[in-house]
Design an enzyme around this catalytic site. Sequence first.
Site, PDB file in Angstrom:
ATOM      1  N   HIS A   1       0.842  -1.202   0.000  1.00 38.75           N
ATOM      2  CA  HIS A   1       0.000   0.000   0.000  1.00 38.75           C
ATOM      3  C   HIS A   1       0.875   1.249   0.000  1.00 38.75           C
ATOM      4  CE1 HIS A   1      -3.353  -2.658   1.161  1.00 38.75           C
ATOM      5  NE2 HIS A   1      -4.130  -1.687   0.706  1.00 38.75           N
TER       6      HIS A   1
ATOM      7  N   LYS B   1      -0.529   4.895   4.561  1.00 38.14           N
ATOM      8  CA  LYS B   1      -1.468   3.983   5.246  1.00 38.14           C
ATOM      9  C   LYS B   1      -1.042   3.775   6.692  1.00 38.14           C
ATOM     10  CE  LYS B   1      -3.891  -0.420   4.847  1.00 38.14           C
ATOM     11  NZ  LYS B   1      -5.171   0.162   5.259  1.00 38.14           N
TER      12      LYS B   1
HETATM   13  P1  NAD Z   1      -7.685   9.625   5.026  1.00 32.82           P
HETATM   14  O1  NAD Z   1      -6.679   9.893   6.100  1.00 32.82           O
HETATM   15  O2  NAD Z   1      -7.472  10.210   3.654  1.00 32.82           O
HETATM   16  O3  NAD Z   1      -9.144  10.115   5.510  1.00 32.82           O
HETATM   17  C1  NAD Z   1      -9.606  10.065   6.845  1.00 32.82           C
HETATM   18  C2  NAD Z   1     -10.488  11.280   7.069  1.00 32.82           C
HETATM   19  O4  NAD Z   1     -11.084  11.166   8.370  1.00 32.82           O
HETATM   20  C3  NAD Z   1      -9.687  12.602   7.064  1.00 32.82           C
HETATM   21  O5  NAD Z   1     -10.320  13.543   6.216  1.00 32.82           O
HETATM   22  C4  NAD Z   1      -9.742  13.040   8.515  1.00 32.82           C
HETATM   23  O6  NAD Z   1      -9.701  14.450   8.682  1.00 32.82           O
HETATM   24  C5  NAD Z   1     -11.103  12.459   8.933  1.00 32.82           C
HETATM   25  N1  NAD Z   1     -11.272  12.441  10.382  1.00 32.82           N
HETATM   26  C6  NAD Z   1     -10.318  12.278  11.345  1.00 32.82           C
HETATM   27  N2  NAD Z   1     -10.860  12.416  12.576  1.00 32.82           N
HETATM   28  C7  NAD Z   1     -12.174  12.677  12.397  1.00 32.82           C
HETATM   29  C8  NAD Z   1     -13.257  12.933  13.284  1.00 32.82           C
HETATM   30  N3  NAD Z   1     -13.098  12.925  14.614  1.00 32.82           N
HETATM   31  N4  NAD Z   1     -14.472  13.168  12.748  1.00 32.82           N
HETATM   32  C9  NAD Z   1     -14.655  13.160  11.420  1.00 32.82           C
HETATM   33  N5  NAD Z   1     -13.668  12.947  10.513  1.00 32.82           N
HETATM   34  C10 NAD Z   1     -12.441  12.701  11.013  1.00 32.82           C
HETATM   35  O7  NAD Z   1      -7.826   8.046   4.945  1.00 32.82           O
HETATM   36  P2  NAD Z   1      -8.346   7.129   3.740  1.00 32.82           P
HETATM   37  O8  NAD Z   1      -7.208   6.748   2.856  1.00 32.82           O
HETATM   38  O9  NAD Z   1      -9.567   7.739   3.127  1.00 32.82           O
HETATM   39  O10 NAD Z   1      -8.728   5.795   4.541  1.00 32.82           O
HETATM   40  C11 NAD Z   1      -9.640   5.825   5.614  1.00 32.82           C
HETATM   41  C12 NAD Z   1      -9.882   4.414   6.141  1.00 32.82           C
HETATM   42  O11 NAD Z   1     -10.527   3.630   5.138  1.00 32.82           O
HETATM   43  C13 NAD Z   1      -8.618   3.632   6.530  1.00 32.82           C
HETATM   44  O12 NAD Z   1      -8.894   2.861   7.672  1.00 32.82           O
HETATM   45  C14 NAD Z   1      -8.379   2.740   5.325  1.00 32.82           C
HETATM   46  O13 NAD Z   1      -7.651   1.566   5.653  1.00 32.82           O
HETATM   47  C15 NAD Z   1      -9.798   2.418   4.958  1.00 32.82           C
HETATM   48  N6  NAD Z   1     -10.019   1.981   3.570  1.00 32.82           N
HETATM   49  C16 NAD Z   1     -10.925   0.989   3.411  1.00 32.82           C
HETATM   50  C17 NAD Z   1     -11.278   0.581   2.142  1.00 32.82           C
HETATM   51  C18 NAD Z   1     -12.363  -0.459   1.984  1.00 32.82           C
HETATM   52  O14 NAD Z   1     -12.692  -0.828   0.837  1.00 32.82           O
HETATM   53  N7  NAD Z   1     -12.977  -0.926   3.074  1.00 32.82           N
HETATM   54  C19 NAD Z   1     -10.668   1.168   1.026  1.00 32.82           C
HETATM   55  C20 NAD Z   1      -9.743   2.189   1.228  1.00 32.82           C
HETATM   56  C21 NAD Z   1      -9.435   2.599   2.513  1.00 32.82           C
END
Ligand code: NAD
Length: 271
Positions: free
Chosen positions: A160, A164
């Site tokens: 990744h 991450k």
């Molecule tokens: P990212 O860091 O780009 O986004 C996370 C967002 O959450 C940020 O905008 C951050 O400001 C926000 N956030 C933090 N604290 C918060 C709060 N208290 N209230 C509201 N928002 C808040 O991360 P990402 O790359 O988008 O990934 C997010 C998660 O999704 C990770 O756990 C990743 O592993 C997972 N993911 C899952 C899949 C899937 O298919 N299930 C796919 C991609 C990523």
Amino acid sequence: MEVETMIHAGVVGIAGRMGSLLAQGIIDAEDMVLAGALEAKGHPVLGKDAGTIVGRDLQGVGISCVFEEAFASCDVIIDFTMPAVTVETARYAQEESKHLIIGTTGFDEEQLLMIRDCAGKVPVVMAPNMSIGVNVMFKVAAILTELLGKDYDVEIIEAHHRLKKDAPSGTALGLAISIAEAKGVELAKNACYERHGIIGARPDGEIGIQTLRAGDIVGDHTVLYAGNNERIELKHQAHSRQNFARGALRAVRWLKGREPGLYSMIDVLGL
Ligand code: NAD
């Protein structure tokens, strides 16, 4: 479609990599309305319009850092953020009877218990990877494991992007769980997450789970089955995050009218 019959969906972490794609997908969908958006306290997008910050037209939805303000008019909430935040979302969803889609990965046992508790009251889809290809891969990996039997060593290799936070990926763990079930062994007793130094011969039945972090890799997962004189590799590569967002919106539609429970993408896709 009349606005009243459309699905009113809200996004936690709308400024995130996944949050912004999810919001775009909801706005672009004919059967959904973006009805709420949450971001972290102090985030520069607070108070701005949820449509314009994801490159779409004005939606008339202000971004808030308070659940009650953000999601009062939502039927369903989608959360791809981080475990501590998602647990708060689950608490709110449970109290206010909102359907919930969880894409976040990296939960500990206590956090998972809380999510299971929430799913006792409202329907929840949780999946470490919402892409169709990966969920088919879970099934195929289990079948290959059974067919090849104990003479083949199994290694899961995931790669990744450098930002991450959790390792190994939730998808790699999902594959490991499928494979351990197919082998009929306990994952905790057979998993090997790192090797270093004089490690000796590979124990029988070990399931290796190896992590790479580099550049902007969206998500690669390989299951390697190696026997004597041959090997098979089962490989999935995500080309963009759109795939995950599309799967999440499919889960939103599938969840409508469901009984409370904890569902997976395997349920959503009917696999
Ligand atoms: P990212 O860091 O780009 O986004 C996370 C967002 O959450 C940020 O905008 C951050 O400001 C926000 N956030 C933090 N604290 C918060 C709060 N208290 N209230 C509201 N928002 C808040 O991360 P990402 O790359 O988008 O990934 C997010 C998660 O999704 C990770 O756990 C990743 O592993 C997972 N993911 C899952 C899949 C899937 O298919 N299930 C796919 C991609 C990523």
